[in-house]
Design a protein around this motif. Structure first.
Motif, short mmCIF file in Angstrom:
data_model
loop_
_atom_site.label_atom_id
_atom_site.label_comp_id
_atom_site.label_asym_id
_atom_site.label_seq_id
_atom_site.Cartn_x
_atom_site.Cartn_y
_atom_site.Cartn_z
N HIS A 78 26.69 79.23 8.47
CA HIS A 78 27.27 80.19 8.39
C HIS A 78 26.74 81.65 8.32
O HIS A 78 26.81 82.45 8.77
N HIS A 82 25.64 84.85 10.39
CA HIS A 82 25.79 86.17 10.13
C HIS A 82 24.45 87.20 10.45
O HIS A 82 24.39 88.07 10.75
N ILE A 97 27.35 90.36 2.90
CA ILE A 97 28.88 89.68 3.19
C ILE A 97 28.91 88.50 2.16
O ILE A 97 28.00 87.82 1.98
N ASP A 99 31.49 85.10 1.43
CA ASP A 99 32.60 84.40 2.09
C ASP A 99 33.15 83.55 1.19
O ASP A 99 32.43 82.78 0.43
N GLU A 112 33.91 86.35 11.57
CA GLU A 112 33.98 85.06 10.94
C GLU A 112 34.08 84.06 11.94
O GLU A 112 33.54 82.96 11.85
ZN LIG Z 1 31.41 84.90 7.03
#
Ligand SMILES: [Zn+2]
Length: 170
Positions: A78, A82, A97, A99, A112
């Protein structure tokens, strides 16, 4: 068969990414290194799965040391997503960022969703999953094949189940 997100990976990184999506489990650490991203398994706050930020002119992913390995792998996917798709967003914030466990960051939801889809492409490359399912299980999606594929790709059963349901729908 490539997702929109895979097609949006900048050309400069596409070959590098492609080289790593040909064997399971995908070697995420080496992929990150090849992309110039550091991974640190870190003590993050409860409820935080991962983050990516710009540091010393490079990029660093931190992943929560208290989460399961399979979960950490998806989180790395993930955050790499990004990096590949949302570098401008990372750069626009001094802290990058961050999460949560639900992969929410305060950034627009679209971002997202995109990161989750590309993460799935990275940790469970569709062509590879399809081949394994065909060759090992005659294409049949069952509890047993889901579990076996989850083990091979080092992801959670839940993640593989979602991946295979996408595959059937595709
Ligand atoms: Zn994210």
């Amino acid at each position: 068969m490539a997702s929109n997100e895979l097609n949006r990976v900048p050309l400069e990184h596409r070959d590098t990414l492609g080289r790593f999506l040909v064997e399971h489990p995908v070697k995420l650490g080496r992929l990150a290194t090849a992309l110039g991203v550091k991974i640190k398994v870190s003590s993050l706050g409860a409820g935080v799965s991962g983050q990516i930020s710009r540091e010393d002119g490079g990029y660093v992913i931190r992943v929560n040391r208290n989460e399961a390995r399979e979960r950490q792998r998806f989180t790395i996917g993930h955050e790499l997503a990004h990096f590949l798709l949302h570098r401008d967003v990372i750069d626009a914030s001094p802290n990058g960022i961050t999460d949560t466990v639900l992969y929410r960051s305060g950034e627009p939801e679209r971002i997202e969703f995109e990161a989750n889809r590309l993460a799935a492409d990275i940790v469970m490359p569709m062509e590879l999953v399809e081949r394994e399912l065909q060759e090992g299980f005659g294409g049949r999606i069952t509890e047993a094949s889901i579990e076996a594929l989850a083990n091979r790709f080092e992801v959670s059963k839940a993640a593989m189940e979602i991946r295979l349901s996408n595959f059937v729908a595709a």
